[in-house]
Write a protein that holds these residues in place. Structure first.
Motif, mmCIF file in Angstrom:
data_model
loop_
_atom_site.group_PDB
_atom_site.id
_atom_site.type_symbol
_atom_site.label_atom_id
_atom_site.label_comp_id
_atom_site.label_asym_id
_atom_site.label_seq_id
_atom_site.Cartn_x
_atom_site.Cartn_y
_atom_site.Cartn_z
ATOM 1 N N LEU A 129 -4.946 -7.280 5.218
ATOM 2 C CA LEU A 129 -4.850 -7.584 3.788
ATOM 3 C C LEU A 129 -5.065 -6.310 2.956
ATOM 4 C CD1 LEU A 129 -6.843 -10.946 3.538
ATOM 5 C CD2 LEU A 129 -4.374 -10.653 3.263
ATOM 6 N N SER A 130 -6.022 -5.507 3.365
ATOM 7 C CA SER A 130 -6.316 -4.263 2.642
ATOM 8 C C SER A 130 -5.144 -3.292 2.719
ATOM 9 C CB SER A 130 -7.585 -3.617 3.204
ATOM 10 O OG SER A 130 -8.699 -4.472 3.055
ATOM 11 N N LEU A 131 -4.527 -3.185 3.879
ATOM 12 C CA LEU A 131 -3.357 -2.318 4.036
ATOM 13 C C LEU A 131 -2.209 -2.777 3.146
ATOM 14 C CD1 LEU A 131 -3.397 -1.810 7.911
ATOM 15 C CD2 LEU A 131 -3.719 -0.016 6.192
ATOM 16 N N MET A 132 -2.012 -4.095 3.070
ATOM 17 C CA MET A 132 -0.928 -4.606 2.236
ATOM 18 C C MET A 132 -1.213 -4.382 0.758
ATOM 19 S SD MET A 132 1.378 -5.520 4.273
ATOM 20 C CE MET A 132 0.756 -4.296 5.428
ATOM 21 N N GLU A 133 -2.477 -4.521 0.369
ATOM 22 C CA GLU A 133 -2.816 -4.271 -1.035
ATOM 23 C C GLU A 133 -2.575 -2.807 -1.391
ATOM 24 O OE1 GLU A 133 -6.165 -6.142 -3.547
ATOM 25 O OE2 GLU A 133 -7.063 -4.282 -2.757
ATOM 26 N N ARG A 134 -2.894 -1.933 -0.453
ATOM 27 C CA ARG A 134 -2.774 -0.496 -0.738
ATOM 28 C C ARG A 134 -1.340 0.013 -0.627
ATOM 29 N NH1 ARG A 134 -6.091 4.408 2.376
ATOM 30 N NH2 ARG A 134 -6.593 5.579 0.500
ATOM 31 N N TYR A 135 -0.589 -0.496 0.354
ATOM 32 C CA TYR A 135 0.730 0.080 0.639
ATOM 33 C C TYR A 135 1.906 -0.884 0.439
ATOM 34 C CZ TYR A 135 -2.034 3.758 2.877
ATOM 35 O OH TYR A 135 -2.924 4.765 3.127
ATOM 36 N N GLY A 136 1.626 -2.154 0.175
ATOM 37 C CA GLY A 136 2.699 -3.150 0.123
ATOM 38 C C GLY A 136 3.469 -3.213 -1.173
ATOM 39 N N GLU A 137 3.073 -2.422 -2.175
ATOM 40 C CA GLU A 137 3.772 -2.338 -3.462
ATOM 41 C C GLU A 137 3.923 -3.697 -4.135
ATOM 42 O OE1 GLU A 137 7.434 -0.396 -2.391
ATOM 43 O OE2 GLU A 137 6.499 1.592 -2.378
#
Length: 219
Positions: A179-187
């Motif tokens: 979830l954190s990766l998607m918030e940071r990199y998922g645009e």
């Protein structure tokens, strides 16, 4: 630095998952459903040639990685590189506690009594900050603590001199980390209101310091 295809798999279901307990640096075994789910993911990835594999040093991640690698028919990699850099968020005093109860303690003073409320009103990163504030020992990771550690994991992969452009790399990860990766990199392209499924596949592209999301939470 090589341009890499990162296959990020959430570990199989554990007992803490079904008990709805926070499971960061603490650990519980894979359930039979978790083992079976990891085998299903392994079958889907059996023909994907991996140049290397990584996971956290928790048994739930290592067991999932070993199930996937054992079923792979085309890779020379037979075991993952483990590192604490890839661990889930550290929840400090609240490790092993009921998830809903913990996020109430962290979020209610800010008018957001559930994790989804913190996420929608603030961010997943802010949830980490709120939890560190609520921790009586202040040992839980805040957002800065968390990313300093996770970024070291990505550097570990990037600095692997054996990897070359176009290589596929397996990484076994965790729910809040995805979830954190998607918030940071998922645009902002992905629905983060639902947690990624155990055994799900997320694909990232690592190109130098750039991280691009290719797909998320594929069952």
């Amino acid at each position: 630095m090589a341009k890499l295809n990162l296959y990020v798999v959430r570990h199989g279901q554990t007992y803490f998952n079904i008990f709805n307990k926070l499971q960061g640096w603490s650990n519980s075994p894979l359930t039979q459903k978790g083992i079976d789910g990891a085998k299903e993911t392994a079958a889907k990835l059996a023909d994907t040639k991996f140049a290397d594999a990584y996971c956290s040093d928790t048994t739930r991640a290592m067991d999932t990685a070993n199930i996937i690698l054992a079923a792979n028919t085309v890779s020379a990699v037979d075991h993952p590189t483990t590192s604490p850099f890839f661990r889930e968020e550290f929840y400090g005093y609240y490790e092993g506690n009921d998830m809903n109860q913990t996020w109430y303690v962290a979020g209610a003073p800010h008018g957001v009594p559930m994790f989804k409320d913190i996420q929608s009103t603030y961010s997943i990163g802010k949830a980490k900050d709120f939890l560190k504030e609520a921790d009586p020992f202040h040992l839980a990771e805040n957002n800065d603590d968390y990313w300093k550690r996770i970024d070291q994991g990505f550097e570990l992969i990037r600095n692997n001199s054996q990897l070359k452009d176009g290589d596929n790399v397996l990484l076994i990860s965790h729910g809040n980390t995805l979830l954190s990766l998607m918030e940071r990199y998922g645009e902002g392209k992905y629905d983060l209101s639902t947690r990624p499924a155990n055994g799900s596949l997320t694909k990232l592209e690592l190109d130098g310091n750039r991280v691009k999301v290719i797909s998320y939470n594929q069952k």
